[in-house]
Design a protein around this motif. Structure first.
Motif, PDB file in Angstrom:
ATOM      1  N   CYS A   1      -7.260   9.755  -0.633  1.00 42.53           N
ATOM      2  CA  CYS A   1      -7.447   8.459   0.061  1.00 42.53           C
ATOM      3  C   CYS A   1      -8.832   7.875  -0.234  1.00 42.53           C
ATOM      4  O   CYS A   1      -9.839   8.554  -0.164  1.00 42.53           O
ATOM      5  CB  CYS A   1      -7.270   8.663   1.559  1.00 42.53           C
ATOM      6  SG  CYS A   1      -7.653   7.188   2.508  1.00 42.53           S
ATOM      7  N   ILE A   2      -8.819   6.540  -0.577  1.00 37.80           N
ATOM      8  CA  ILE A   2     -10.091   5.867  -0.864  1.00 37.80           C
ATOM      9  C   ILE A   2     -10.470   4.893   0.268  1.00 37.80           C
ATOM     10  O   ILE A   2     -11.344   4.046   0.114  1.00 37.80           O
ATOM     11  CB  ILE A   2     -10.034   5.120  -2.222  1.00 37.80           C
ATOM     12  CG1 ILE A   2      -8.837   4.161  -2.230  1.00 37.80           C
ATOM     13  CG2 ILE A   2      -9.998   6.118  -3.391  1.00 37.80           C
ATOM     14  CD1 ILE A   2      -8.869   3.141  -3.362  1.00 37.80           C
ATOM     15  N   TYR A   3      -9.756   4.954   1.362  1.00 38.65           N
ATOM     16  CA  TYR A   3     -10.064   4.137   2.539  1.00 38.65           C
ATOM     17  C   TYR A   3     -10.007   2.632   2.210  1.00 38.65           C
ATOM     18  O   TYR A   3     -10.837   1.848   2.630  1.00 38.65           O
ATOM     19  CB  TYR A   3     -11.466   4.529   3.070  1.00 38.65           C
ATOM     20  CG  TYR A   3     -11.822   3.976   4.447  1.00 38.65           C
ATOM     21  CD1 TYR A   3     -10.946   4.080   5.528  1.00 38.65           C
ATOM     22  CD2 TYR A   3     -13.062   3.364   4.672  1.00 38.65           C
ATOM     23  CE1 TYR A   3     -11.290   3.587   6.776  1.00 38.65           C
ATOM     24  CE2 TYR A   3     -13.425   2.861   5.913  1.00 38.65           C
ATOM     25  CZ  TYR A   3     -12.519   2.976   6.970  1.00 38.65           C
ATOM     26  OH  TYR A   3     -12.867   2.476   8.210  1.00 38.65           O
ATOM     27  N   CYS A   4      -8.984   2.231   1.425  1.00 46.19           N
ATOM     28  CA  CYS A   4      -8.865   0.826   1.033  1.00 46.19           C
ATOM     29  C   CYS A   4      -8.209  -0.030   2.120  1.00 46.19           C
ATOM     30  O   CYS A   4      -8.387  -1.235   2.170  1.00 46.19           O
ATOM     31  CB  CYS A   4      -8.064   0.702  -0.271  1.00 46.19           C
ATOM     32  SG  CYS A   4      -6.329   1.155  -0.079  1.00 46.19           S
ATOM     33  N   GLY A   5      -7.376   0.609   2.971  1.00 49.04           N
ATOM     34  CA  GLY A   5      -6.770  -0.125   4.089  1.00 49.04           C
ATOM     35  C   GLY A   5      -5.438  -0.792   3.778  1.00 49.04           C
ATOM     36  O   GLY A   5      -4.904  -1.520   4.615  1.00 49.04           O
ATOM     37  N   PHE A   6      -4.889  -0.553   2.566  1.00 50.58           N
ATOM     38  CA  PHE A   6      -3.582  -1.147   2.255  1.00 50.58           C
ATOM     39  C   PHE A   6      -2.510  -0.694   3.267  1.00 50.58           C
ATOM     40  O   PHE A   6      -1.695  -1.478   3.727  1.00 50.58           O
ATOM     41  CB  PHE A   6      -3.138  -0.748   0.838  1.00 50.58           C
ATOM     42  CG  PHE A   6      -3.680  -1.636  -0.252  1.00 50.58           C
ATOM     43  CD1 PHE A   6      -4.895  -2.291  -0.088  1.00 50.58           C
ATOM     44  CD2 PHE A   6      -2.980  -1.812  -1.442  1.00 50.58           C
ATOM     45  CE1 PHE A   6      -5.400  -3.111  -1.098  1.00 50.58           C
ATOM     46  CE2 PHE A   6      -3.467  -2.629  -2.450  1.00 50.58           C
ATOM     47  CZ  PHE A   6      -4.682  -3.276  -2.287  1.00 50.58           C
ATOM     48  N   CYS A   7      -2.510   0.579   3.567  1.00 51.72           N
ATOM     49  CA  CYS A   7      -1.509   1.121   4.506  1.00 51.72           C
ATOM     50  C   CYS A   7      -1.640   0.418   5.863  1.00 51.72           C
ATOM     51  O   CYS A   7      -0.656   0.017   6.478  1.00 51.72           O
ATOM     52  CB  CYS A   7      -1.687   2.632   4.669  1.00 51.72           C
ATOM     53  SG  CYS A   7      -3.366   3.114   5.100  1.00 51.72           S
TER      54      CYS A   7
ATOM     55  N   PHE B   1      -7.313   6.172   7.804  1.00 50.05           N
ATOM     56  CA  PHE B   1      -6.379   5.502   8.730  1.00 50.05           C
ATOM     57  C   PHE B   1      -5.307   6.515   9.117  1.00 50.05           C
ATOM     58  O   PHE B   1      -4.775   7.201   8.248  1.00 50.05           O
ATOM     59  CB  PHE B   1      -5.730   4.288   8.048  1.00 50.05           C
ATOM     60  CG  PHE B   1      -6.714   3.213   7.664  1.00 50.05           C
ATOM     61  CD1 PHE B   1      -7.009   2.178   8.555  1.00 50.05           C
ATOM     62  CD2 PHE B   1      -7.355   3.229   6.427  1.00 50.05           C
ATOM     63  CE1 PHE B   1      -7.921   1.176   8.204  1.00 50.05           C
ATOM     64  CE2 PHE B   1      -8.253   2.241   6.081  1.00 50.05           C
ATOM     65  CZ  PHE B   1      -8.544   1.213   6.968  1.00 50.05           C
TER      66      PHE B   1
ATOM     67  N   PRO C   1      -2.307   2.602  -3.276  1.00 50.67           N
ATOM     68  CA  PRO C   1      -2.624   2.587  -4.707  1.00 50.67           C
ATOM     69  C   PRO C   1      -2.948   3.979  -5.259  1.00 50.67           C
ATOM     70  O   PRO C   1      -2.987   4.175  -6.467  1.00 50.67           O
ATOM     71  CB  PRO C   1      -3.845   1.671  -4.795  1.00 50.67           C
ATOM     72  CG  PRO C   1      -4.473   1.721  -3.445  1.00 50.67           C
ATOM     73  CD  PRO C   1      -3.361   1.948  -2.457  1.00 50.67           C
ATOM     74  N   LYS C   2      -3.192   4.941  -4.391  1.00 48.45           N
ATOM     75  CA  LYS C   2      -3.578   6.287  -4.823  1.00 48.45           C
ATOM     76  C   LYS C   2      -2.496   7.334  -4.599  1.00 48.45           C
ATOM     77  O   LYS C   2      -2.745   8.540  -4.710  1.00 48.45           O
ATOM     78  CB  LYS C   2      -4.866   6.713  -4.092  1.00 48.45           C
ATOM     79  CG  LYS C   2      -6.084   5.905  -4.494  1.00 48.45           C
ATOM     80  CD  LYS C   2      -6.473   6.221  -5.942  1.00 48.45           C
ATOM     81  CE  LYS C   2      -7.502   5.230  -6.460  1.00 48.45           C
ATOM     82  NZ  LYS C   2      -7.704   5.362  -7.915  1.00 48.45           N
TER      83      LYS C   2
ATOM     84  N   ALA D   1      -1.520   8.507  -1.965  1.00 51.41           N
ATOM     85  CA  ALA D   1      -2.062   9.488  -1.024  1.00 51.41           C
ATOM     86  C   ALA D   1      -1.096   9.806   0.111  1.00 51.41           C
ATOM     87  O   ALA D   1      -1.329  10.718   0.886  1.00 51.41           O
ATOM     88  CB  ALA D   1      -3.385   8.969  -0.456  1.00 51.41           C
TER      89      ALA D   1
HETATM   90  S1  SF4 Z   1      -3.439   2.798   1.279  1.00 54.19           S
HETATM   91 FE1  SF4 Z   1      -3.660   4.922   0.583  1.00 54.19          FE
HETATM   92  S2  SF4 Z   1      -5.693   4.951  -0.251  1.00 54.19           S
HETATM   93 FE2  SF4 Z   1      -5.574   3.077   0.949  1.00 54.19          FE
HETATM   94  S3  SF4 Z   1      -6.342   3.684   2.948  1.00 54.19           S
HETATM   95 FE3  SF4 Z   1      -4.151   3.948   3.047  1.00 54.19          FE
HETATM   96  S4  SF4 Z   1      -3.799   6.045   2.465  1.00 54.19           S
HETATM   97 FE4  SF4 Z   1      -5.869   5.590   1.871  1.00 54.19          FE
END
Ligand code: SF4
Ligand code: SF4
Lengths: 99, 390
Positions: free
Chosen positions: A45-51, A70, A88-89, A91
């Motif tokens: 996880c890169i903490y991008c916030g998409f989820c 998150f 995107p990862k 994760a």
């Molecule tokens: S979308 Fe994936 S990479 Fe981005 S915050 Fe959520 S879990 Fe982490």
């Protein structure tokens, strides 16, 4: 007579079945419906916030800049898999709920 | 003091709405309801009625706007007819279920196809089960009085339901009748301002029209049904009060020359006046016939109806609507099912009359009386369509 599966007697139904407690819909735990659950691999996880943005249920809670993660509130997660699809990862993995 | 004025019945209804001091009128014009809303828009435009007139783009919007208006605590009026009422259909369940008082005039008209602007009761019968209080006017004065009374009924704390005032299209809506117009002060005494029990208010937020899971839906519907059935008590009390103030008596069921009547004709709406004349003529010839008129259609006044037809051997129940594919039409079904369990039940014959504006005359009622005497012998129990060309 079998047990009646009702929330209340008809005599107690509020006028017009209105609701006077804002936010009371959170009493209704829609997570029961889920057949799959999102599992996060924190390493990826890169903490991008998409989820957080894409979850249609608003399940994801930002754990803050320290934790940088998150977390999905499984009380409301319906298991749609959108978070896993959008990550995107990669994760997030959807795991079948064991009954 | 009331004054007697010659007035088109549609205009009289608008005057009643004005005297009820409504806050919002949301309506779309449709024949034969048009004069009601047209006159209301004039009253608002000329400053005679301090209300919001919403010329919406359809009847679906008229009912939607009315629901919003009532939810905001505004005294609301709308009116429609036929296809317009059909377009409102999905919203017709809302006001009863959400317990939002409002009043709607329905200038009853047939439903197409074929296209008909003329009178029968097909439009309102499709809304029979939606939970609205439904009354039928016999003449212009009744249409006026029922409109004023409807607000008292709808807004009564034990009722909190919408009321549909039915008046026959053209035969009532477009005729000029002498109407007793009461003073505004008298109306104000009878109809005080509305104090909503439920209201959308940002200071005290509530949600209306919420989701109903299987564990609550059934109870919510039962609560609405109880309110509708229970509303009869308030309706009768309000009609008694109206009589004290204005001297005109209103009953859920009216009887005419039913004493000693072996055959009773059952009607709703304006044809009842023709039926009374027909009964007079038959009585003059020594025929034991009487008339029962249903004024309150929903909630159906079971007890009063049974009392009104007690002792009769035959009932000729007249419908202004066809229930396609059934042995009987709405009023016929209602009466037959109500009386089925009775020990001494009369024969119940069902007739369809005056469909799509077909003229109704005294001779029709005589014919119906005669049919009541012969149909039993023939063992006929299906609806008999009077005046249809074979
Ligand atoms: S979308 Fe994936 S990479 Fe981005 S915050 Fe959520 S879990 Fe982490
Ligand atoms: S599976 Fe769907 S509902 Fe559950 S957290 Fe992911 S996006 Fe939200």
């Amino acid at each position: 007579m079998k047990k009646i599966d009702a929330m209340m007697s008809w005599k107690e139904v509020p006028l017009g079945c209105h609701v006077d407690r804002p936010g009371s819909t959170t009493d209704f735990l829609t997570g029961d419906w889920r057949s799959q659950r999102p599992v996060l691999d924190k390493e990826k996880c890169i903490y991008c916030g998409f989820c957080w943005i894409f979850c249609p249920e608003g399940c994801y809670q930002d754990q803050g800049p320290e934790a940088k993660v998150f977390v999905a509130d499984l009380n409301y997660c319906k298991g749609c898999g959108i978070c896993a699809y959008e990550c995107p990862k990669q994760a997030i993995t959807m795991v079948v709920e064991e009954v | 003091m009331s004054k007697r004025v010659g007035m088109e019945v549609s205009i009289a209804i608008s005057e009643a709405v004005k005297m009820a001091n409504v806050d919002v009128v949301a309506a779309y014009p449709i024949t034969p309801q048009t004069h009601i809303v047209e006159h209301l828009s004039e009253l608002v435009a000329e400053g005679e009625l301090d209300a919001e007139f919403m010329p919406v783009e359809s009847e679906h919007s008229a009912m939607s706007a009315s629901l919003g208006s009532a939810a905001a605590g505004a005294r609301t009026f709308t009116a429609t007819s036929s296809q317009g009422l059909a377009l409102m259909h999905e919203l017709m369940y809302m006001a009863p279920g959400l317990r939002l008082p409002m009043v709607m005039a329905v200038a009853n008209r047939a439903v197409s196809p074929p296209i008909s602007i003329w009178n029968d009761h097909s439009d309102i019968m499709a809304e029979r089960d939606t939970g609205w209080i439904q009354v039928f006017a016999e003449n212009g004065q009744e249409a006026f009085d029922l409109t004023i009374q409807a607000y008292r009924i709808a807004e009564h704390p034990d009722v909190q339901l919408p009321v549909a005032v039915n008046l026959d299209g053209f035969t009532l809506s477009h005729v000029v009748e002498p109407i007793l117009l009461p003073d505004q002060a008298e109306v104000d005494k009878f109809l005080p301002p509305w104090k909503p029990m439920l209201q959308l208010d940002p200071a005290k937020p509530i949600s209306m029209g919420m989701f109903g899971i299987p564990e609550i839906y059934f109870e919510a519907k039962k609560a609405t049904d109880e309110a509708l059935v229970g509303s009869q008590k308030a309706i009768v009390a309000i009609w008694d009060e109206f009589e004290k103030l204005f001297g005109r008596k209103y009953n859920p069921i009216e009887t005419y020359k039913t004493e000693g009547a072996e055959t009773i004709l059952v009607t709703m709406g304006s044809i009842s006046e023709t039926a009374m004349t027909a009964v007079d003529q038959m009585r003059d010839q020594g025929i034991p016939v009487g008339l029962v008129r249903i004024r309150l259609w929903r909630p159906f006044p079971d007890k009063e109806f049974k009392a009104a037809v007690k002792g009769a051997k035959k009932l000729g129940v007249i419908d202004r609507c066809l229930t396609l594919g059934s042995h009987a039409n709405p009023v016929g079904q209602e009466v037959r099912s109500l009386l089925y369990q009775e020990k001494d039940r009369p024969y119940v014959f069902n007739f369809a009359l005056g469909i799509g504006g077909r003229d109704v005359t005294r001779a029709d009622f005589r014919y119906i009386y005669d049919q009541c005497q012969t149909l039993a012998a023939q063992g006929q129990d299906r609806c008999h369509m009077v005046g249809v060309m074979e």
